[in-house]
Motif scaffolding. Structure first.
Motif, mmCIF file in Angstrom:
data_model
loop_
_atom_site.group_PDB
_atom_site.id
_atom_site.type_symbol
_atom_site.label_atom_id
_atom_site.label_comp_id
_atom_site.label_asym_id
_atom_site.label_seq_id
_atom_site.Cartn_x
_atom_site.Cartn_y
_atom_site.Cartn_z
ATOM 1 N N GLY A 206 128.790 43.819 -35.798
ATOM 2 C CA GLY A 206 127.560 43.206 -35.323
ATOM 3 C C GLY A 206 127.878 41.968 -34.521
ATOM 4 O O GLY A 206 129.000 41.456 -34.532
ATOM 5 N N PHE B 67 126.686 51.262 -37.089
ATOM 6 C CA PHE B 67 127.715 50.591 -36.296
ATOM 7 C C PHE B 67 128.610 49.761 -37.212
ATOM 8 O O PHE B 67 128.146 49.213 -38.215
ATOM 9 C CB PHE B 67 127.073 49.696 -35.234
ATOM 10 N N TYR C 170 130.325 53.336 -33.334
ATOM 11 C CA TYR C 170 129.285 54.016 -34.104
ATOM 12 C C TYR C 170 129.912 55.067 -35.013
ATOM 13 O O TYR C 170 130.649 55.941 -34.542
ATOM 14 C CB TYR C 170 128.283 54.670 -33.154
ATOM 15 N N VAL D 27 123.771 44.979 -29.949
ATOM 16 C CA VAL D 27 124.956 45.697 -30.420
ATOM 17 C C VAL D 27 126.108 45.350 -29.493
ATOM 18 O O VAL D 27 126.068 45.663 -28.305
ATOM 19 C CB VAL D 27 124.715 47.215 -30.434
ATOM 20 N N TYR E 160 121.056 48.367 -34.898
ATOM 21 C CA TYR E 160 121.249 49.753 -34.477
ATOM 22 C C TYR E 160 120.412 50.001 -33.236
ATOM 23 O O TYR E 160 119.230 49.642 -33.183
ATOM 24 C CB TYR E 160 120.824 50.677 -35.620
#
Length: 452
Positions: free
Chosen positions: A288, A285, A320, A314, A363
């Motif tokens: 954050g 990703f 992603y 997330v 993740y």
């Protein structure tokens, strides 16, 4: 960048309304009508608090937590490195919240690392003088409040970092509105080359962190406090330290191939043995969240404090970077993170085995849906092989738990954890791996059979 504590409370996208809210906050009062706000107390009425901020929690909070989180024994807990622990003292954000968890004001205390040369910036002493009406106007013998600390996010393209008076926990930790940071990446030379990043004090590259602690103190003790004799909130147990969680995870892959504990040396040089040449992570990703979601604050709402998280946070703003599957060949460089040779982690190991590390945002398998899951690609070299196909081979290392060398359930990556994969051997098709996971000292082992 400004170090004004009011400016520090709003980063990224700002609105006039939010700025106005911060202006109100500066007056130390939250009210619809300015006339309802009492005059601020005289400076001599300040109360002074002293507490400790730590960038790792030395031991698990409970046996059940320890068992469920697969913590290694506390006597094996290793300090993070100085680069992993460092707090940018010029741009820390401290927020005072009332006993119900509503934001009251920001403040700018004095912060000093305790023993940076010996504890690698893992402990900081904080002293703050405050004159907020919440303390002075309290009608109860004991006063309950929270202190929240945000750190190291300012240089990572933050968004929605807005804390204004009256915001409660549900708002502050809402994944739709929570403050986010861009994962700091450096692209290697070439259009289709992978990215990489590592924290560095020297290069002002710091890991975003957050922490929260609840305190209950006697009003009489607050009133007796002074600059010369502050009320000390933390004690030797560490239960009332503010424990900062790094907002990213770390993965280590250890080259334990051809290791013989009875030999001297335990491993031959890499030019004379099968070894790991490089490691890459495919799929991650791009953003954050600075704070974990509310569900991760233990014992909320009665005793909220920073503890190790149970789920990945997330943010909705994260995208992603989707990798191709292992067997498809060519990979999109935008979805590849390079591990780097981690000399510090290598030197910390008693066995001296080489460590390759990567830092990555949290993740979540649920978050990526039907997209290709993240996985690791390990390049193994065999300088003694006469077969070109075996001299350098690629292996898929699943982002999963491992049992007796076999991949099991795929895993999420949680903040402030290290996921350690130890490669023991390599065959033509398999890696023999062990693994472990624990708070910034996660250890994992994966078995990889020998080359055939």
């Amino acid at each position: 960048m400004s170090t004004n504590p009011l400016h520090r409370l709003l980063r990224g996208t700002a609105s006039a309304a939010a700025l106005l809210a911060l202006a109100i906050m500066a007056q130390g009062c939250v009210a619809d009508n300015e006339d309802d706000c009492p005059a601020p107390p005289a400076p001599e009425n300040n109360i002074t608090l002293q507490f400790t901020v730590v960038t790792r929690n030395i031991q698990a909070r409970s046996k059940s937590d320890s068992e469920s989180r697969a913590l290694i024994p506390t006597d094996q807990t290793q300090l993070g490195t100085a680069d992993e622990n460092y707090l940018d003292l010029q741009r820390l954000t401290f927020v005072l919240l009332d006993g119900s968890g509503k934001a009251l004001t920001s403040f700018a205390p004095e912060v000093k690392p305790e023993n940076p040369a010996t504890d690698y910036y893992s402990r900081y002493t904080v002293k703050a003088s405050l004159d907020h009406p919440y303390f002075h106007n309290a009608t109860t013998a004991d006063i309950n409040f929270y202190i929240m600390v945000l750190a190291n996010y300012q240089s990572h393209n933050p968004m929605n970092i807005a804390v204004s008076p009256g915001m409660d926990f549900a708002h502050l930790f809402d994944p739709k509105t929570v403050g986010t940071f861009a994962f700091p990446l450096t692209k290697k030379t070439g259009d289709n080359e992978p990215y990489w990043w590592e924290p560095s004090i020297a290069k002002a590259q710091y890991i975003p962190m957050s922490g929260l602690q609840n305190f209950t103190v006697a009003k009489t003790d607050l009133e007796k406090s002074s600059e010369e004799d502050p009320l000390v909130l933390s004690d030797a147990s560490g239960d009332k330290d503010i424990n900062m969680l790094r907002a990213i995870a770390k993965i280590e892959v250890i080259d334990h191939i051809e290791f013989d504990e009875n030999a001297t040396p335990h491993q031959n040089p890499i030019d004379d043995r099968v070894s790991i040449e490089k490691v890459e992570l495919l799929g991650f990703f791009n953003r954050g969240s600075i704070l974990p979601t509310l569900a991760n604050w233990q014992q909320y709402p009665t005793s909220t404090e920073t503890q190790y998280v149970t789920t990945a946070s997330v943010p909705d703003a994260a995208s992603y970077n989707i990798p191709s599957a292992f067997n498809t060949g060519n990979q999109n460089g935008a979805a590849i993170l390079d591990f780097y040779y981690d000399e510090i982690a290598t030197n910390q190991r008693e066995d001296g085995c080489r460590v390759f590390s990567v830092y990555v945002p949290e993740y979540s398998l649920a978050k990526i849906g039907t997209s290709t899951h993240a996985w690791m690609q390990v390049t193994i070299q065999n300088p003694t092989s006469t077969d070109a196909d075996l001299a350098s081979r690629l292996y898929e290392l699943k982002l999963a738990s491992y049992d007796e060398g076999q991949p099991g359930q795929e895993i999420d990556l949680l903040r402030n954890n290290i996921y350690r994969y130890q490669i023991n051997s390599a065959s033509a098709t398999l890696l023999n791996t062990q693994w472990t996971v624990c708070p910034w000292d996660s250890s994992g082992e994966i078995n990889i059979p020998d080359y055939e």
